[in-house]
Design a protein around this motif. Structure first.
Motif, short mmCIF file in Angstrom:
data_model
loop_
_atom_site.label_atom_id
_atom_site.label_comp_id
_atom_site.label_asym_id
_atom_site.label_seq_id
_atom_site.Cartn_x
_atom_site.Cartn_y
_atom_site.Cartn_z
N ARG A 105 0.97 -1.16 -0.12
CA ARG A 105 -0.19 0.11 0.05
C ARG A 105 0.48 1.48 0.05
N LEU A 106 0.34 1.88 -0.68
CA LEU A 106 1.27 3.06 -1.05
C LEU A 106 1.18 4.26 0.10
N GLY A 125 2.54 -0.31 -14.82
CA GLY A 125 1.51 -1.57 -14.33
C GLY A 125 1.22 -1.68 -12.83
N ARG A 126 -0.16 -1.35 -12.63
CA ARG A 126 -0.50 -1.66 -10.67
C ARG A 126 -1.45 -2.31 -10.87
N PRO A 127 -1.92 -2.52 -9.70
CA PRO A 127 -3.14 -3.71 -9.63
C PRO A 127 -4.17 -3.12 -8.83
N LEU A 128 -5.28 -3.47 -9.11
CA LEU A 128 -6.46 -3.22 -8.72
C LEU A 128 -6.65 -3.78 -7.82
N ASP A 134 -8.80 0.72 -0.19
CA ASP A 134 -8.07 2.38 -1.06
C ASP A 134 -7.34 1.30 -1.93
N PRO A 135 -7.96 0.64 -3.13
CA PRO A 135 -7.71 -0.44 -4.16
C PRO A 135 -6.82 0.61 -5.22
N LEU A 136 -6.84 1.49 -5.62
CA LEU A 136 -6.09 2.51 -6.51
C LEU A 136 -4.40 2.44 -6.09
N ASP A 137 -4.18 2.76 -4.36
CA ASP A 137 -3.70 3.41 -3.80
C ASP A 137 -2.19 2.34 -3.34
N CYS A 138 -2.10 0.90 -4.79
CA CYS A 138 -1.36 -0.14 -4.51
C CYS A 138 -0.25 -0.02 -5.24
N TRP A 140 2.68 -3.37 -6.39
CA TRP A 140 3.39 -4.58 -6.73
C TRP A 140 4.58 -4.98 -6.25
N ALA A 141 4.34 -5.42 -5.15
CA ALA A 141 5.31 -6.02 -3.93
C ALA A 141 6.64 -6.67 -4.73
N HIS A 142 7.06 -6.37 -5.65
CA HIS A 142 8.24 -6.94 -5.91
C HIS A 142 8.88 -5.70 -6.80
N ASP A 143 8.23 -4.55 -7.19
CA ASP A 143 8.35 -3.40 -7.83
C ASP A 143 8.98 -2.90 -6.72
N TRP A 144 8.47 -2.81 -5.19
CA TRP A 144 9.01 -1.85 -4.31
C TRP A 144 10.50 -3.16 -4.08
N SER A 145 10.56 -4.49 -3.57
CA SER A 145 11.38 -5.23 -3.71
C SER A 145 12.71 -4.41 -4.48
#
Length: 152
Positions: A105-106, A125-128, A134-138, A140-145
């Motif tokens: 979650r951002l 691309g980001r997940p919905l 807040d479905p648009l505030d997410c 991918w965990a792999h992008d964060w890593s």
């Protein structure tokens, strides 16, 4: 006045350089023991720290880098000439959505990492995640890593 400029040179190329931060240091009281005021600015975050002062600094007693380091430390630590505690990587929990899709979650990413990460994934691309409040505030965990590891 002194201006210290921090430039980013992507891939070591001076032609692509850009200023990402500045420190403005002004002498506000003359004399053998002078007072200095410092203001730190960062490209993405604006003001960094508080307007700070280094008081009774013995001019001509050390390298200009000593003054610069003390001014930056004072601005980052509420006026004390010491560095704040060393920062650590943000501890952001990964959540799992239906289908074992891992996301972050951002809003749970602390600043300034959130601002840098959001800029980094702006065209990705980001997940919905419909089950998230807040479905648009997410993201991918792999992008964060990958972002933390310097791979993005």
């Amino acid at each position: 006045m002194l201006r210290v400029t921090v430039e980013l040179w992507p891939g070591g190329r001076g032609s692509a350089r850009r200023v990402i931060a500045t420190a403005d240091i002004g002498r506000v009281k003359d004399g053998a023991l002078a007072d200095y005021q410092v203001d730190l600015q960062e490209d993405l975050l604006g003001d960094v720290g508080d307007m700070a002062f280094v008081r009774s600094y013995p001019r001509w007693s050390a390298s200009v880098w000593d003054l610069v380091a003390r001014c930056i430390a004072a601005a980052l630590s509420g006026g004390r000439e010491e560095l704040p505690p060393r920062p650590v990587l943000p501890d952001v929990p990964a959540h799992t959505a239906s289908g074992n899709r891992r996301y972050v979650r951002l809003r749970e990413i602390p600043e300034p990492a959130r601002t840098f990460f959001q800029r980094n994934i702006a065209n990705s691309g980001r997940p919905l995640v419909e089950e998230d409040p807040d479905p648009l505030d997410c993201a991918w965990a792999h992008d964060w890593s990958d972002f933390l590891d310097g791979q993005r």
